[in-house]
Design a protein around this motif. Structure first.
Motif, PDB file in Angstrom:
ATOM      1  N   THR A 136      -9.303   0.481  -8.404  1.00 16.18           N
ATOM      2  CA  THR A 136      -8.506   0.682  -9.625  1.00 16.18           C
ATOM      3  C   THR A 136      -8.058   2.150  -9.725  1.00 16.18           C
ATOM      4  O   THR A 136      -7.121   2.477 -10.444  1.00 16.18           O
ATOM      5  CB  THR A 136      -9.286   0.299 -10.898  1.00 16.18           C
ATOM      6  N   LYS A 137      -8.773   3.027  -9.003  1.00 16.39           N
ATOM      7  CA  LYS A 137      -8.370   4.454  -8.978  1.00 16.39           C
ATOM      8  C   LYS A 137      -7.620   4.759  -7.684  1.00 16.39           C
ATOM      9  O   LYS A 137      -7.486   5.934  -7.316  1.00 16.39           O
ATOM     10  CB  LYS A 137      -9.612   5.339  -9.089  1.00 16.39           C
ATOM     11  N   ARG A 138      -7.222   3.720  -6.960  1.00 17.60           N
ATOM     12  CA  ARG A 138      -6.451   3.858  -5.716  1.00 17.60           C
ATOM     13  C   ARG A 138      -7.242   4.607  -4.626  1.00 17.60           C
ATOM     14  O   ARG A 138      -6.654   5.253  -3.754  1.00 17.60           O
ATOM     15  CB  ARG A 138      -5.101   4.567  -5.967  1.00 17.60           C
ATOM     16  N   GLU A 139      -8.579   4.497  -4.686  1.00 12.45           N
ATOM     17  CA  GLU A 139      -9.382   5.216  -3.683  1.00 12.45           C
ATOM     18  C   GLU A 139      -9.220   4.630  -2.278  1.00 12.45           C
ATOM     19  O   GLU A 139      -9.514   5.291  -1.299  1.00 12.45           O
ATOM     20  CB  GLU A 139     -10.871   5.200  -4.090  1.00 12.45           C
ATOM     21  N   GLY A 140      -8.747   3.390  -2.211  1.00 11.08           N
ATOM     22  CA  GLY A 140      -8.486   2.778  -0.903  1.00 11.08           C
ATOM     23  C   GLY A 140      -7.134   3.176  -0.325  1.00 11.08           C
ATOM     24  O   GLY A 140      -6.721   2.666   0.718  1.00 11.08           O
ATOM     25  N   ARG A 141      -6.439   4.062  -1.027  1.00 16.08           N
ATOM     26  CA  ARG A 141      -5.099   4.496  -0.581  1.00 16.08           C
ATOM     27  C   ARG A 141      -5.052   5.997  -0.336  1.00 16.08           C
ATOM     28  O   ARG A 141      -3.964   6.556  -0.163  1.00 16.08           O
ATOM     29  CB  ARG A 141      -4.049   4.119  -1.639  1.00 16.08           C
ATOM     30  N   THR A 142      -6.194   6.672  -0.337  1.00 15.88           N
ATOM     31  CA  THR A 142      -6.174   8.114  -0.061  1.00 15.88           C
ATOM     32  C   THR A 142      -5.894   8.319   1.432  1.00 15.88           C
ATOM     33  O   THR A 142      -6.097   7.412   2.250  1.00 15.88           O
ATOM     34  CB  THR A 142      -7.541   8.757  -0.382  1.00 15.88           C
ATOM     35  N   LYS A 143      -5.471   9.533   1.773  1.00 18.61           N
ATOM     36  CA  LYS A 143      -5.181   9.849   3.164  1.00 18.61           C
ATOM     37  C   LYS A 143      -6.431   9.603   4.025  1.00 18.61           C
ATOM     38  O   LYS A 143      -6.358   9.032   5.118  1.00 18.61           O
ATOM     39  CB  LYS A 143      -4.752  11.323   3.242  1.00 18.61           C
ATOM     40  N   GLU A 144      -7.570  10.024   3.493  1.00 16.75           N
ATOM     41  CA  GLU A 144      -8.833   9.872   4.234  1.00 16.75           C
ATOM     42  C   GLU A 144      -9.158   8.399   4.468  1.00 16.75           C
ATOM     43  O   GLU A 144      -9.550   7.997   5.563  1.00 16.75           O
ATOM     44  CB  GLU A 144      -9.945  10.543   3.424  1.00 16.75           C
ATOM     45  N   PHE A 145      -8.927   7.573   3.432  1.00 16.21           N
ATOM     46  CA  PHE A 145      -9.273   6.153   3.594  1.00 16.21           C
ATOM     47  C   PHE A 145      -8.255   5.423   4.470  1.00 16.21           C
ATOM     48  O   PHE A 145      -8.611   4.530   5.246  1.00 16.21           O
ATOM     49  CB  PHE A 145      -9.429   5.458   2.234  1.00 16.21           C
ATOM     50  N   LEU A 146      -6.987   5.844   4.370  1.00 19.62           N
ATOM     51  CA  LEU A 146      -5.955   5.217   5.225  1.00 19.62           C
ATOM     52  C   LEU A 146      -6.219   5.488   6.708  1.00 19.62           C
ATOM     53  O   LEU A 146      -5.789   4.718   7.575  1.00 19.62           O
ATOM     54  CB  LEU A 146      -4.560   5.693   4.828  1.00 19.62           C
ATOM     55  N   ALA A 147      -6.986   6.537   6.989  1.00 22.34           N
ATOM     56  CA  ALA A 147      -7.362   6.804   8.393  1.00 22.34           C
ATOM     57  C   ALA A 147      -8.368   5.743   8.875  1.00 22.34           C
ATOM     58  O   ALA A 147      -8.441   5.448  10.068  1.00 22.34           O
ATOM     59  CB  ALA A 147      -7.953   8.195   8.522  1.00 22.34           C
ATOM     60  N   LYS A 148      -9.118   5.159   7.943  1.00 21.44           N
ATOM     61  CA  LYS A 148     -10.061   4.084   8.293  1.00 21.44           C
ATOM     62  C   LYS A 148      -9.353   2.739   8.343  1.00 21.44           C
ATOM     63  O   LYS A 148      -9.637   1.887   9.175  1.00 21.44           O
ATOM     64  CB  LYS A 148     -11.204   4.013   7.264  1.00 21.44           C
ATOM     65  N   ASN A 149      -8.423   2.522   7.402  1.00 17.12           N
ATOM     66  CA  ASN A 149      -7.666   1.265   7.345  1.00 17.12           C
ATOM     67  C   ASN A 149      -6.222   1.574   6.961  1.00 17.12           C
ATOM     68  O   ASN A 149      -5.917   1.766   5.782  1.00 17.12           O
ATOM     69  CB  ASN A 149      -8.291   0.308   6.324  1.00 17.12           C
ATOM     70  N   MET A 197      -3.806  -0.213   6.537  1.00 17.51           N
ATOM     71  CA  MET A 197      -3.220  -1.167   5.589  1.00 17.51           C
ATOM     72  C   MET A 197      -3.599  -0.797   4.148  1.00 17.51           C
ATOM     73  O   MET A 197      -3.016  -1.317   3.199  1.00 17.51           O
ATOM     74  CB  MET A 197      -3.719  -2.596   5.855  1.00 17.51           C
ATOM     75  N   GLY A 198      -4.627   0.044   4.010  1.00 17.05           N
ATOM     76  CA  GLY A 198      -5.129   0.395   2.683  1.00 17.05           C
ATOM     77  C   GLY A 198      -6.050  -0.678   2.160  1.00 17.05           C
ATOM     78  O   GLY A 198      -5.951  -1.845   2.531  1.00 17.05           O
ATOM     79  N   GLY A 199      -6.973  -0.273   1.298  1.00 19.19           N
ATOM     80  CA  GLY A 199      -7.824  -1.241   0.622  1.00 19.19           C
ATOM     81  C   GLY A 199      -9.084  -1.600   1.378  1.00 19.19           C
ATOM     82  O   GLY A 199      -9.347  -1.119   2.482  1.00 19.19           O
TER      83      GLY A 199
END
Ligand code: GSH
Length: 203
Positions: free
Chosen positions: A34-47, A49-51
């Motif tokens: 809900t805070k878009r934490e799955g869309r940060t640059k750091e997380f997008l490096a893991k996935n 697609m985001g999320g």
């Protein structure tokens, strides 16, 4: 190993139910979508697609896609075989997993993204797309209800990965998105009640 997770979301719940049915414990870290934490640059490096969910292995390998994560655990811990034990069972489970992803979850997702007030700030919603998803969801409910006639489970007459995909999807559709199955889908209702009563449902 670490599972990136979020309690309220349907796709990570599939993995948690699967792990519970297998009796596997995995350390988890919450990613607040809900805070878009799955869309940060750091997380997008893991996935990219985001999320979530994302499973990060000790060597840094990241596996995303809930069903792929479940397959990884099935390979690591084959018992009980939730993706089927024989070639025919494996085919049957995969057939239902794909149907549930393509003809149910994807369609419910269209209603969620294009027809729900909670996602309205994210995009220019297209009500016709939401209506398309709603109609396709109801068409699939008819098929699923017929398939469950006289059966306790979706595939193989025992609990499989098809249940782990279907239960969070149905709860999401019925409780959050507002595309519940109809009262006369009595086979889905009976299946839904049985699966919701299992301990893994609360995982
Ligand atoms: N096909 C993916 C879908 C993943 C997905 O859509 N996850 C949602 C939660 S259920 C999410 O993270 N949404 C927030 C975002 O995409 O930023 C899967 O099966 O894992």
């Amino acid at each position: 190993m670490k599972l990136y997770d979020y309690g309220m979301a349907p796709n990570p719940r599939r993995v948690r139910i699967f792990l519970h049915e297998k009796g596997i414990e995995v350390p988890r870290e919450t990613i607040d979508i809900t805070k878009r934490e799955g869309r940060t640059k750091e997380f997008l490096a893991k996935n990219p697609m985001g999320g979530i969910p994302v499973l990060e292995l000790d060597d840094g390998t990241c596996i995303s896609e809930s069903v792929a994560i479940c397959r990884y655990f099935e390979a690591l811990h084959p018992e009980p075989p939730l993706f089927g034990a024989t070639p025919a069972e494996i085919g049957e489970v995969d057939m239902w997993v794909r149907r549930l992803e393509l003809y149910l979850m994807f369609q419910v997702g269209l209603v969620w993204i294009h027809g729900h007030k909670l996602t309205a700030h994210l995009l220019d919603q297209n009500p016709a797309t939401a209506e398309f998803g709603r109609a396709r969801t109801h068409a699939f409910y008819d098929i699923l209800d017929k398939a469950l006639e006289g059966r306790d489970f979706i595939a193989c007459n025992r609990f499989t990965a098809a249940e782990t995909v279907a239960l969070p999807t149905l709860d999401f559709a019925c409780q959050l998105v507002g595309v519940p199955y109809k009262d006369d889908h009595t086979n889905i209702k009976a299946w839904h009640d049985r699966m919701s009563a299992r301990e893994s449902s609360g995982a």
